[in-house]
Design a protein around this motif. Structure first.
Motif, PDB file in Angstrom:
ATOM      1  N   ASN A 113       0.845  -1.195   0.000  1.00 52.59           N
ATOM      2  CA  ASN A 113       0.000   0.000   0.000  1.00 52.59           C
ATOM      3  C   ASN A 113       0.887   1.255   0.000  1.00 52.59           C
ATOM      4  OD1 ASN A 113      -1.685   2.122   0.539  1.00 52.59           O
ATOM      5  ND2 ASN A 113      -2.361   1.383   2.557  1.00 52.59           N
ATOM      6  N   GLY A 115       0.196   4.210   0.463  1.00 56.29           N
ATOM      7  CA  GLY A 115      -0.194   5.161   1.500  1.00 56.29           C
ATOM      8  C   GLY A 115       0.146   4.702   2.913  1.00 56.29           C
ATOM      9  N   CYS A 116       0.720   3.516   3.038  1.00 51.49           N
ATOM     10  CA  CYS A 116       1.038   2.985   4.373  1.00 51.49           C
ATOM     11  C   CYS A 116       2.245   3.731   4.950  1.00 51.49           C
ATOM     12  CB  CYS A 116       1.331   1.493   4.283  1.00 51.49           C
ATOM     13  SG  CYS A 116       1.734   0.753   5.872  1.00 51.49           S
ATOM     14  N   ILE A 117       2.159   4.099   6.200  1.00 50.76           N
ATOM     15  CA  ILE A 117       3.219   4.872   6.861  1.00 50.76           C
ATOM     16  C   ILE A 117       4.567   4.156   6.793  1.00 50.76           C
ATOM     17  CG2 ILE A 117       2.717   3.893   9.162  1.00 50.76           C
ATOM     18  CD1 ILE A 117       3.723   7.545   8.601  1.00 50.76           C
ATOM     19  N   HIS A 142       0.010  -2.152  10.256  1.00 52.96           N
ATOM     20  CA  HIS A 142      -0.095  -0.694  10.312  1.00 52.96           C
ATOM     21  C   HIS A 142      -1.300  -0.179   9.530  1.00 52.96           C
ATOM     22  CE1 HIS A 142       4.016  -1.265  11.808  1.00 52.96           C
ATOM     23  NE2 HIS A 142       3.758  -0.161  12.502  1.00 52.96           N
ATOM     24  N   CYS A 143      -1.341  -0.402   8.221  1.00 55.05           N
ATOM     25  CA  CYS A 143      -2.459   0.169   7.444  1.00 55.05           C
ATOM     26  C   CYS A 143      -3.689  -0.742   7.476  1.00 55.05           C
ATOM     27  CB  CYS A 143      -2.033   0.458   6.012  1.00 55.05           C
ATOM     28  SG  CYS A 143      -1.786  -0.997   4.988  1.00 55.05           S
TER      29      CYS A 143
END
Lengths: 158, 306
Positions: A113, A115-117, A142-143
């Motif tokens: 992903n 957009g995952c931190i 996380h995400c």
């Protein structure tokens, strides 16, 4: 294995046999071996598409190496779970294990992903949980997105 | 051990019911007593993305519990703009406060903050992932409006693809007994498979439809959402669906008398202002319940006695 097949792949004195690899997955494992520097000098014997009673067709790889690195085994259990690993000592099988898919995948993968931190923060450790066995799916800690193993295969942290 | 609130996925049905109970306890406590619960405590409010209700209601909740608030409402004027990592920001801010509320555009940011922080962390929204305090306040609103959550028929309307609020709410409601759902959305904004899949095991009835009319006549709650321009990778796609659903007085003509309309707000065009004065409108009280719920959450995570 029939006597003809035995002739195709030589016996090894010491090392490991990766058996019951579903046909076609042997190449994935070769790529994985290439990604682990500790195995770069190991002598390999590879057999593809043998007849197998259990799988119909199977691949087989023999690795002449003293050890298999822990991280390689963890990656292998992800990419091709169910492989049988036989440790060979003086031409005899000393130990045999079947690799199960891991429940927890600790820092072996990067998250698909964007957009995952974990893809934006420096020095972050990833973690995935096995949430489904058939078909195998993992959840990013996380995400929280779920991913099929096919989406994760090229995300291995080697 | 410190407590965090990061994801609805971490909470069992019992946890959810306990949070609802906490809200009730706040309502049953006088403002004078509330002001002593977190006296002398400081809340760090780190908002990397814009927000009105969430930030203000957290701040109001902390002040009403007797605590104080520090923080920022945009990252531009902070060290983040100089390239500071999230972990370093958290390590710094935790020196100054007793708990951290974080909103961040990246999914998983709150989880990461909780991993590195020694003080409790509350997720106030992480990208398209989670917004657990919104979910808890939604549940608390339903509890207050209907006296129960179990057995409700709930229509989720609008952007079911990108709305984190809807995803979390669906997962939370699916844990209650006999809640039945209608997913009302344009084809391109349908509830993603991975969200439905993740609630597997819960006993839920789901009907997917594009008809808002049908949902209104056959639901207890219509939960409207804004079609969020900022979540669309392609602006052309946004233009196609931005006004897909509009709830006005005429649309509510056949609504059951007890039907309530909720919305996480802000709204744009999806609910006409003429609906505000109908007995169906419950979205402003919902925003009010948000503060009460957050008072309860803060007291719980900071170990305040209610």
């Amino acid at each position: 294995m029939s006597p003809e097949q035995i002739l195709l792949i030589p016996k090894i004195e010491n090392g490991f046999v990766l058996d019951h690899i579903p046909a076609g997955s042997g190449v994935k494992i070769l790529n994985l071996i290439r990604g682990h520097q500790e195995l770069n000098d190991a002598v390999l014997s590879v057999g593809l598409n043998y007849t197998s009673r259990r799988l119909g067709r199977k691949d087989l790889i023999k690795i002449q190496s003293r050890e298999l690195p822990q991280r390689f085994l963890q990656h292998l259990s992800l990419v091709v779970p169910g492989v049988t690993i036989k440790r060979v000592e003086k031409f005899a099988i000393a130990q045999k294990i079947v690799l199960e898919p891991p429940e927890l995948v600790d820092n072996l993968l990067s998250c698909p992903n964007p957009g995952c931190i974990t893809n934006h923060e420096r020095c972050v450790t990833t973690c995935f949980h096995l949430v489904r066995r058939e078909p195998m799916k993992f959840r990013c800690n996380h995400c929280e997105r779920w991913f099929a193993m096919t989406e994760l295969e090229n995300r291995l942290k080697l | 051990m410190k407590r965090d609130l990061i994801s609805i996925e971490d909470l069992s049905e019992k946890h959810l019911r306990d949070y609802l109970e906490l809200g009730k306890r706040v309502e049953g406590t006088s403002p004078e007593v509330c002001r002593k619960v977190l006296a002398g405590r400081i809340l760090g409010v780190l908002f990397y993305e814009p927000s009105t209700r969430t930030r203000l209601s957290f701040e109001a909740a902390m002040l009403r519990m007797g605590g104080q608030v520090i923080g920022f409402s945009e990252a531009l004027n902070t060290s983040v703009a100089k390239g500071e990592s999230l972990a370093d920001t958290i390590h710094t801010v935790e020196q100054y406060c007793d708990a951290i509320v974080i909103r961040h555009p990246r999914e998983g940011a709150a989880r990461l903050a909780a991993e590195v922080s020694r003080v409790p962390v509350i997720n106030a929204g992480d990208g398209a992932n989670q917004h657990p305090t919104q979910t808890l306040l939604d549940l608390y609103t339903l509890q207050n409006l209907f006296g129960r959550v179990d057995g409700l028929r709930i229509a989720l309307v609008g952007d079911l693809k990108y709305s984190r609020t809807v995803h979390s709410l669906f997962h939370a409601l699916a844990r209650f007994k006999d809640v039945r759902f209608r997913f009302v959305s344009p084809e391109t904004l349908k509830m993603p498979e991975y969200v439905i899949e993740a609630s597997e095991g819960a006993t839920t009835e789901v009907i997917e439809t594009t008809s808002l009319e049908e949902a209104i006549s056959d639901s207890d709650v219509v939960y409207m959402t804004r079609i969020q321009r900022e979540r669309f990778p392609d602006p052309v796609e946004y233009e196609k669906v931005k006004d897909a659903y509009r709830l006005d007085r005429a649309a509510l003509q056949n609504a059951p008398a007890h039907l309530k309309v909720l919305h996480p707000l802000p709204r744009v065009n999806e609910i006409a202002t003429e609906v505000d004065s109908t007995p169906h409108a419950a979205y402003f009280p919902q925003a009010g319940y948000g503060m009460t719920m957050r008072q309860g959450i803060l007291a719980h995570l900071l170990g305040g006695k209610l």
